[in-house]
Write a protein that holds these residues in place. Structure first.
Motif, mmCIF file in Angstrom:
data_model
loop_
_atom_site.group_PDB
_atom_site.id
_atom_site.type_symbol
_atom_site.label_atom_id
_atom_site.label_comp_id
_atom_site.label_asym_id
_atom_site.label_seq_id
_atom_site.Cartn_x
_atom_site.Cartn_y
_atom_site.Cartn_z
ATOM 1 N N PHE A 85 0.843 -1.197 0.000
ATOM 2 C CA PHE A 85 0.000 0.000 0.000
ATOM 3 C C PHE A 85 0.884 1.255 0.000
ATOM 4 O O PHE A 85 1.613 1.516 0.963
ATOM 5 N N THR A 125 6.612 -2.814 -10.430
ATOM 6 C CA THR A 125 5.374 -2.029 -10.492
ATOM 7 C C THR A 125 5.474 -0.773 -11.344
ATOM 8 O O THR A 125 6.541 -0.163 -11.449
ATOM 9 N N SER A 126 4.341 -0.365 -11.890
ATOM 10 C CA SER A 126 4.245 0.888 -12.640
ATOM 11 C C SER A 126 4.560 2.090 -11.752
ATOM 12 O O SER A 126 4.919 3.154 -12.262
ATOM 13 N N GLU A 127 4.422 1.937 -10.419
ATOM 14 C CA GLU A 127 4.766 3.044 -9.514
ATOM 15 C C GLU A 127 6.228 3.460 -9.689
ATOM 16 O O GLU A 127 6.591 4.580 -9.358
ATOM 17 N N TYR A 149 7.557 3.422 -1.125
ATOM 18 C CA TYR A 149 7.196 2.130 -1.728
ATOM 19 C C TYR A 149 7.855 1.990 -3.101
ATOM 20 O O TYR A 149 8.497 0.967 -3.396
ATOM 21 N N PHE A 177 1.010 -2.746 -14.109
ATOM 22 C CA PHE A 177 0.200 -1.580 -13.787
ATOM 23 C C PHE A 177 -0.934 -2.062 -12.873
ATOM 24 O O PHE A 177 -1.126 -3.271 -12.692
ATOM 25 N N ASN A 178 -1.663 -1.104 -12.297
ATOM 26 C CA ASN A 178 -2.684 -1.462 -11.289
ATOM 27 C C ASN A 178 -3.612 -2.552 -11.810
ATOM 28 O O ASN A 178 -4.108 -2.470 -12.929
ATOM 29 N N ARG A 184 -9.353 -7.479 -4.010
ATOM 30 C CA ARG A 184 -8.461 -6.363 -3.721
ATOM 31 C C ARG A 184 -8.602 -5.958 -2.252
ATOM 32 O O ARG A 184 -9.709 -6.011 -1.690
ATOM 33 N N VAL A 189 -8.117 2.248 -3.681
ATOM 34 C CA VAL A 189 -9.247 3.124 -3.992
ATOM 35 C C VAL A 189 -10.402 2.415 -4.723
ATOM 36 O O VAL A 189 -11.568 2.700 -4.452
ATOM 37 N N LYS A 192 -12.276 0.329 -2.227
ATOM 38 C CA LYS A 192 -12.884 1.236 -1.251
ATOM 39 C C LYS A 192 -14.176 1.799 -1.862
ATOM 40 O O LYS A 192 -15.198 1.909 -1.185
ATOM 41 N N ARG A 209 -15.667 8.982 1.632
ATOM 42 C CA ARG A 209 -14.653 10.041 1.678
ATOM 43 C C ARG A 209 -13.395 9.584 0.930
ATOM 44 O O ARG A 209 -12.829 8.539 1.240
ATOM 45 N N ASN A 212 -7.454 12.344 -3.700
ATOM 46 C CA ASN A 212 -7.203 12.925 -5.021
ATOM 47 C C ASN A 212 -8.039 12.242 -6.116
ATOM 48 O O ASN A 212 -7.732 11.128 -6.538
ATOM 49 N N ILE A 251 -9.787 8.641 -10.966
ATOM 50 C CA ILE A 251 -10.534 8.115 -9.815
ATOM 51 C C ILE A 251 -11.988 8.616 -9.936
ATOM 52 O O ILE A 251 -12.931 7.883 -9.646
ATOM 53 N N PHE A 276 -6.862 11.769 2.881
ATOM 54 C CA PHE A 276 -6.563 10.705 1.906
ATOM 55 C C PHE A 276 -5.657 11.176 0.764
ATOM 56 O O PHE A 276 -5.428 10.444 -0.192
ATOM 57 N N VAL A 282 1.281 10.113 -7.636
ATOM 58 C CA VAL A 282 1.569 9.863 -9.046
ATOM 59 C C VAL A 282 0.290 10.219 -9.798
ATOM 60 O O VAL A 282 -0.761 9.623 -9.549
HETATM 61 O O1 G4F Z 1 -5.633 2.468 -5.090
HETATM 62 P P1 G4F Z 1 -4.375 3.134 -4.711
HETATM 63 O O2 G4F Z 1 -4.028 3.159 -3.269
HETATM 64 O O3 G4F Z 1 -3.249 2.453 -5.586
HETATM 65 P P2 G4F Z 1 -1.804 2.948 -6.065
HETATM 66 O O4 G4F Z 1 -1.252 3.986 -5.175
HETATM 67 O O5 G4F Z 1 -1.911 3.273 -7.519
HETATM 68 O O6 G4F Z 1 -0.937 1.626 -5.862
HETATM 69 C C1 G4F Z 1 -1.379 0.358 -6.319
HETATM 70 O O7 G4F Z 1 -0.969 0.160 -7.643
HETATM 71 C C2 G4F Z 1 0.472 0.110 -7.817
HETATM 72 C C3 G4F Z 1 0.727 -0.098 -9.317
HETATM 73 O O8 G4F Z 1 0.771 1.156 -9.953
HETATM 74 C C4 G4F Z 1 1.029 -1.039 -6.997
HETATM 75 F F1 G4F Z 1 2.382 -1.110 -7.173
HETATM 76 C C5 G4F Z 1 0.704 -0.824 -5.533
HETATM 77 O O9 G4F Z 1 1.153 -1.952 -4.795
HETATM 78 C C6 G4F Z 1 -0.808 -0.714 -5.384
HETATM 79 O O10 G4F Z 1 -1.375 -1.954 -5.717
HETATM 80 O O11 G4F Z 1 -4.408 4.651 -5.203
HETATM 81 C C7 G4F Z 1 -4.672 4.990 -6.553
HETATM 82 C C8 G4F Z 1 -4.881 6.495 -6.666
HETATM 83 C C9 G4F Z 1 -3.802 7.345 -5.978
HETATM 84 O O12 G4F Z 1 -3.489 8.440 -6.812
HETATM 85 C C10 G4F Z 1 -4.486 7.878 -4.725
HETATM 86 O O13 G4F Z 1 -4.011 9.147 -4.272
HETATM 87 O O14 G4F Z 1 -6.108 6.834 -5.999
HETATM 88 C C11 G4F Z 1 -5.920 8.008 -5.232
HETATM 89 N N1 G4F Z 1 -6.928 8.050 -4.169
HETATM 90 C C12 G4F Z 1 -7.890 8.997 -4.038
HETATM 91 N N2 G4F Z 1 -8.621 8.777 -2.942
HETATM 92 C C13 G4F Z 1 -7.043 7.203 -3.146
HETATM 93 C C14 G4F Z 1 -8.122 7.659 -2.363
HETATM 94 N N3 G4F Z 1 -6.351 6.088 -2.824
HETATM 95 C C15 G4F Z 1 -6.731 5.414 -1.712
HETATM 96 N N4 G4F Z 1 -6.069 4.283 -1.412
HETATM 97 N N5 G4F Z 1 -7.760 5.837 -0.904
HETATM 98 C C16 G4F Z 1 -8.490 6.958 -1.189
HETATM 99 O O15 G4F Z 1 -9.410 7.320 -0.465
#
Ligand code: G4F
Ligand code: NAP
Length: 351
Positions: A85, A125-127, A149, A177-178, A184, A189, A192, A209, A212, A251, A276, A282
């Protein structure tokens, strides 16, 4: 019979990969962490808990990894375990390095010492591309990690290449990539959103809630992505591959589409909350998996709209079954409201 060892078999990808390899006729071994409460719900959900062999191991403990390799005596190791995460890696940056980064070295060393003929898959990862401006992203593009990470993963990526070059270990990086699914983790996100919508639709909660909403991701379907891991280890030569759908969506688009499926208007329920947002995010990820298509014959089938549909429908059905009194292995009922998680609030208020 071929044998595979999966580190992180209790996670989303570990569970789907175990299911995939069992269908291929593999003997499947998986490492799990000793926790005070068992965490096998995904393996139970896929009905494969009794078909895999489990070995306790932790990425910070080299001896447990050596033992896992010796006990399973595998042909292939899929190294999926990590603190995955991104948000949490800002709260525990040292842990990110120790687990997600150095864990790769410990695993590669275990292989080098026990049996260097073992083929190794690293969950890159794409990150790692982070703030890169190359679009869409390909294997040869520059990496600009934007989180502890991603920096730890980039270290693991290079260690994988170094052991490939230096010790001739068949080691591959899958730059995935994601990829999402009903398995999950609830912090991410997409899940969620799908879980939040299901609760709103059934009157259990009123709002969702988020942080980004403008960030864009290239989201694929996890069960398809695990096949690419296996394909990489079946080639004549080890190599690194980008795995992606080639589409980027925000998102906000994900939320809009997901609420539409539940016949709700996202604007009535989604609130943005600064807790959040990440200290660094990224903003745009879009991959080009032409190399994987050409060399592995891998291509995604499930794209954005279908993925959103799968996730929302499954979470809606689960909550409806639960409300009727049905009990089954599932993470959501025990997940705390994110309002209770204070460390994140403190970190992000400073940012
Ligand atoms: O779902 P995320 O937490 O995934 P993120 O950061 O892309 O990472 C996932 O994918 C990567 C591959 O690119 C993996 F390497 C990693 O292990 C993981 O599986 O967040 C996605 C996006 C971010 O920009 C975040 O800021 O969603 C945005 N976001 C907006 N609101 C949120 C939220 N993310 C989360 N987790 N929770 C929110 O409320
Ligand atoms: P996940 O659901 O979070 O699973 C992570 C696994 O790692 C879990 O089994 C977890 O065990 C285990 N783990 C965590 N810390 C550990 C430690 N100290 N020692 C041993 N095991 C530990 O992640 P995922 O989505 O399946 O992703 C699999 C891998 O691919 C990860 O390395 C992730 O960083 C990478 N990746 C994921 C994506 C994606 O979009 N899903 C994209 C690119 C790369 P517990 O169950 O005990 O927590």
């Amino acid at each position: 019979m071929k044998r595979a060892l999966i580190t992180g078999i209790t996670g989303q990808d570990g569970a789907y990969l175990a299911e995939f390899l069992l269908k291929k006729g593999y003997g499947v071994y998986g490492t799990y962490r000793r926790l005070s409460t068992p965490n096998f719900w995904r393996l139970q959900y896929l009905d494969i808990f009794d078909k895999v062999s489990l070995i306790p191991a932790d990425l910070v403990d080299s001896s447990s990894l050596v033992e896992a390799v010796k006990t399973s005596d595998p042909d292939e190791v899929y190294h999926l375990a990590a603190q995955s995460f991104v948000g949490a890696s800002f709260e525990q940056p040292v842990g990110a390095g120790m687990v997600t980064g150095l864990g790769v070295t410990r695993m590669l060393e275990a292989i080098r010492q026990v049996n260097p003929e073992i083929r190794f898959y690293q969950a890159a990862t794409s990150e790692q591309f982070g703030g890169s401006s190359d679009m869409p992203m390909r294997e040869e593009d520059a990496f600009k990690p934007a989180s502890p990470y991603a920096a730890a993963k980039l270290y693991g990526y290079w260690l994988t290449r170094i052991y490939r070059g230096g010790y001739k270990i068949f080691a591959c990086n899958g730059i995935l990539f994601n990829h999402e699914s009903p398995l999950r983790g609830l912090e991410f996100v997409t899940r969620k959103i799908s879980n939040g919508i299901a609760k709103i639709a059934l009157g259990i909660e009123k709002e969702l809630r988020l942080g980004n909403l403008e960030a864009k991701r290239d989201w694929g379907y996890a069960p398809e992505y695990v096949e690419s891991m296996w394909l990489m280890l079946q080639q004549r030569e080890p190599d690194d591959y980008v795995i992606a759908t080639g589409e980027a969506h925000s998102i906000k688009e994900f939320a809009e589409k997901a609420f539409e499926i539940a016949e709700l208007d996202w604007r009535d329920h989604v609130k943005t909350d600064k807790k959040f947002f990440r200290p660094l995010d990224v903003n745009y990820l879009q991959g080009d998996s032409a190399k994987a298509e050409k060399k592995l014959g891998w291509k995604p089938k499930v794209k954005f709209e279908k993925l959103v549909e799968i996730m929302v429908n499954e979470d809606m059905q689960r909550w409806a079954r639960w409300q009727k009194g049905e009990r089954f292995p599932w993470d959501a009922p025990n997940y705390p409201s994110e309002d209770k998680i204070l460390s994140r609030t403190l970190t992000l208020e400073r940012a």
